[in-house]
Design a protein around this motif. Structure first.
Motif, mmCIF file in Angstrom:
data_model
loop_
_atom_site.group_PDB
_atom_site.id
_atom_site.type_symbol
_atom_site.label_atom_id
_atom_site.label_comp_id
_atom_site.label_asym_id
_atom_site.label_seq_id
_atom_site.Cartn_x
_atom_site.Cartn_y
_atom_site.Cartn_z
ATOM 1 N N ASP A 106 -1.295 44.505 -1.460
ATOM 2 C CA ASP A 106 -2.531 44.063 -0.803
ATOM 3 C C ASP A 106 -2.321 42.725 -0.085
ATOM 4 O OD1 ASP A 106 -3.926 46.286 -1.755
ATOM 5 O OD2 ASP A 106 -4.726 45.236 -3.501
ATOM 6 N N SER A 107 -1.565 41.830 -0.698
ATOM 7 C CA SER A 107 -1.320 40.514 -0.086
ATOM 8 C C SER A 107 -0.457 40.663 1.159
ATOM 9 C CB SER A 107 -0.622 39.576 -1.083
ATOM 10 O OG SER A 107 -1.411 39.409 -2.231
ATOM 11 N N LEU A 108 0.576 41.490 1.077
ATOM 12 C CA LEU A 108 1.430 41.704 2.253
ATOM 13 C C LEU A 108 0.597 42.287 3.398
ATOM 14 C CD1 LEU A 108 4.536 43.179 0.401
ATOM 15 C CD2 LEU A 108 4.493 41.032 1.679
ATOM 16 N N GLU A 109 -0.249 43.259 3.071
ATOM 17 C CA GLU A 109 -1.050 43.904 4.128
ATOM 18 C C GLU A 109 -2.071 42.944 4.728
ATOM 19 O OE1 GLU A 109 -2.361 47.423 2.111
ATOM 20 O OE2 GLU A 109 -0.566 48.541 2.736
ATOM 21 N N TYR A 110 -2.570 42.036 3.926
ATOM 22 C CA TYR A 110 -3.564 41.075 4.439
ATOM 23 C C TYR A 110 -2.885 39.980 5.269
ATOM 24 C CZ TYR A 110 -7.178 37.489 4.525
ATOM 25 O OH TYR A 110 -8.086 36.543 4.948
ATOM 26 N N PHE A 111 -1.795 39.414 4.743
ATOM 27 C CA PHE A 111 -1.229 38.231 5.406
ATOM 28 C C PHE A 111 -0.290 38.553 6.571
ATOM 29 C CE2 PHE A 111 -2.501 36.262 1.330
ATOM 30 C CZ PHE A 111 -3.259 35.222 1.847
ATOM 31 N N TYR A 112 0.416 39.667 6.493
ATOM 32 C CA TYR A 112 1.409 39.913 7.554
ATOM 33 C C TYR A 112 0.790 39.910 8.960
ATOM 34 C CZ TYR A 112 5.190 41.858 10.278
ATOM 35 O OH TYR A 112 6.144 42.063 11.248
ATOM 36 N N PRO A 113 -0.331 40.586 9.183
ATOM 37 C CA PRO A 113 -0.902 40.551 10.541
ATOM 38 C C PRO A 113 -1.372 39.159 10.958
ATOM 39 C CG PRO A 113 -1.902 42.297 9.198
ATOM 40 C CD PRO A 113 -1.102 41.442 8.277
ATOM 41 N N LYS A 114 -1.540 38.269 9.989
ATOM 42 C CA LYS A 114 -2.011 36.910 10.294
ATOM 43 C C LYS A 114 -0.855 35.914 10.394
ATOM 44 C CE LYS A 114 -6.363 37.584 7.768
ATOM 45 N NZ LYS A 114 -7.099 37.970 8.968
ATOM 46 N N LEU A 115 0.363 36.391 10.211
ATOM 47 C CA LEU A 115 1.522 35.504 10.233
ATOM 48 C C LEU A 115 1.916 35.216 11.683
ATOM 49 C CD1 LEU A 115 3.391 34.373 7.943
ATOM 50 C CD2 LEU A 115 4.912 36.313 8.402
ATOM 51 N N VAL A 116 2.152 33.938 11.982
ATOM 52 C CA VAL A 116 2.563 33.598 13.358
ATOM 53 C C VAL A 116 4.000 34.084 13.589
ATOM 54 C CG1 VAL A 116 1.071 31.546 13.459
ATOM 55 C CG2 VAL A 116 3.456 31.300 12.711
ATOM 56 N N THR A 117 4.357 34.257 14.852
ATOM 57 C CA THR A 117 5.740 34.587 15.182
ATOM 58 C C THR A 117 6.633 33.467 14.643
ATOM 59 O OG1 THR A 117 5.018 35.691 17.172
ATOM 60 C CG2 THR A 117 7.332 35.028 17.105
ATOM 61 N N ARG A 132 8.593 44.578 -6.551
ATOM 62 C CA ARG A 132 9.762 45.003 -5.763
ATOM 63 C C ARG A 132 9.454 46.292 -4.994
ATOM 64 N NH1 ARG A 132 15.477 44.035 -7.484
ATOM 65 N NH2 ARG A 132 16.767 45.129 -5.999
ATOM 66 N N LYS A 133 8.777 47.244 -5.687
ATOM 67 C CA LYS A 133 8.410 48.503 -5.003
ATOM 68 C C LYS A 133 7.489 48.213 -3.830
ATOM 69 C CE LYS A 133 8.740 51.454 -8.970
ATOM 70 N NZ LYS A 133 8.122 51.212 -10.225
ATOM 71 N N ALA A 134 6.499 47.343 -4.058
ATOM 72 C CA ALA A 134 5.537 47.018 -2.994
ATOM 73 C C ALA A 134 6.259 46.408 -1.797
ATOM 74 C CB ALA A 134 4.479 46.051 -3.532
ATOM 75 N N LEU A 140 9.903 48.688 4.726
ATOM 76 C CA LEU A 140 10.322 49.946 5.358
ATOM 77 C C LEU A 140 9.296 50.364 6.413
ATOM 78 C CD1 LEU A 140 12.852 51.479 4.447
ATOM 79 C CD2 LEU A 140 11.350 53.102 3.270
ATOM 80 N N ARG A 141 8.032 50.254 6.028
ATOM 81 C CA ARG A 141 6.939 50.660 6.930
ATOM 82 C C ARG A 141 6.950 49.833 8.216
ATOM 83 N NH1 ARG A 141 1.556 49.965 3.877
ATOM 84 N NH2 ARG A 141 2.302 51.629 2.541
ATOM 85 N N HIS A 142 7.254 48.543 8.086
ATOM 86 C CA HIS A 142 7.199 47.654 9.255
ATOM 87 C C HIS A 142 8.588 47.354 9.835
ATOM 88 C CE1 HIS A 142 2.885 46.684 9.044
ATOM 89 N NE2 HIS A 142 3.058 46.926 7.762
ATOM 90 N N ARG A 143 9.607 48.012 9.308
ATOM 91 C CA ARG A 143 10.998 47.839 9.780
ATOM 92 C C ARG A 143 11.403 46.370 9.821
ATOM 93 N NH1 ARG A 143 11.594 52.349 14.448
ATOM 94 N NH2 ARG A 143 10.622 54.019 13.296
ATOM 95 N N LEU A 144 11.171 45.677 8.713
ATOM 96 C CA LEU A 144 11.480 44.243 8.643
ATOM 97 C C LEU A 144 12.845 44.038 7.997
ATOM 98 C CD1 LEU A 144 7.969 43.181 7.363
ATOM 99 C CD2 LEU A 144 8.889 42.773 9.646
#
Ligand SMILES: C[S@@+](CC[C@H](N)C(=O)[O-])C[C@H]1O[C@@H](n2cnc3c(N)ncnc32)[C@H](O)[C@@H]1O
Length: 160
Positions: A106-117, A132-134, A140-144
């Motif tokens: 949930d934290s990754l999904e909330y903060f990633y779109p708000k992260l600056v380049t 670790r699973k999360a 994988l989903r975002h190819r990071l």
């Protein structure tokens, strides 16, 4: 520790711009993804540390420990319900340390779109099975490109 590094870089740092999101009531309920393998040599200790309520520290206690930084913004509540609806908010650095699968995702999904380049997300919990699973699902989903540390953390940078 993060605040002390910021203060070392800028002696005027008083916590402004720094936010802490936490239940201040310990871990939420672990899910099947958080199960600790009985074969793990540390299974008993890890199972105790991943129970609901583990690591509880009250908001007052945390505020007392961080009294040197009076402008820190505290957001008390369960993740993700405690995350504010702030489409314009941007973050340069996010440190996630909630141990369990669901609040980490949930934290990754909330903060990633708000992260600056060029901004970074760091997870303290790459050695915890649920977190670790999360992280792996998200990366994988975002190819990071995920990087890890010898002490069990994982981090990635937001590209363009
Ligand atoms: C291992 S502690 C780390 C706390 C802090 N980063 C530190 O190093 O002292 C894990 C933290 O995650 C919080 N936490 C776990 N699940 C949560 C959830 N679903 N919502 C809000 N906070 C949660 C707990 O209250 C606890 O403070």
């Amino acid at each position: 520790m993060l605040c002390s590094y910021l203060k070392a870089a800028d002696p005027a740092f008083n916590g402004r711009g720094y936010r802490i999101f936490d239940s201040f009531a310990g871990l939420s309920e672990p899910k099947s993804e958080d199960t600790i393998d009985d074969k793990d040599s540390n299974a008993v200790r890890l199972q105790r540390m991943s129970q609901q309520g583990a690591f509880a520290a009250s908001l007052d206690e945390v505020k007392r420990n961080l009294a040197e930084y009076p402008c820190i913004e505290y957001r008390q509540g369960w993740i993700p319900e405690s995350f504010p609806d702030e489409p314009q908010a941007r973050y340069r650095f996010v440190h996630i340390d909630v141990d369990l699968y669901q609040p980490t995702l949930d934290s990754l999904e909330y903060f990633y779109p708000k992260l600056v380049t060029g901004g970074y997300i760091v997870s303290d919990d790459y050695s915890w099975p649920g977190a670790r699973k999360a992280i792996e699902v998200f990366v994988l989903r975002h190819r990071l490109k995920l990087r890890t540390t010898p002490t069990g953390q994982a981090y990635f940078k937001r590209g363009r």
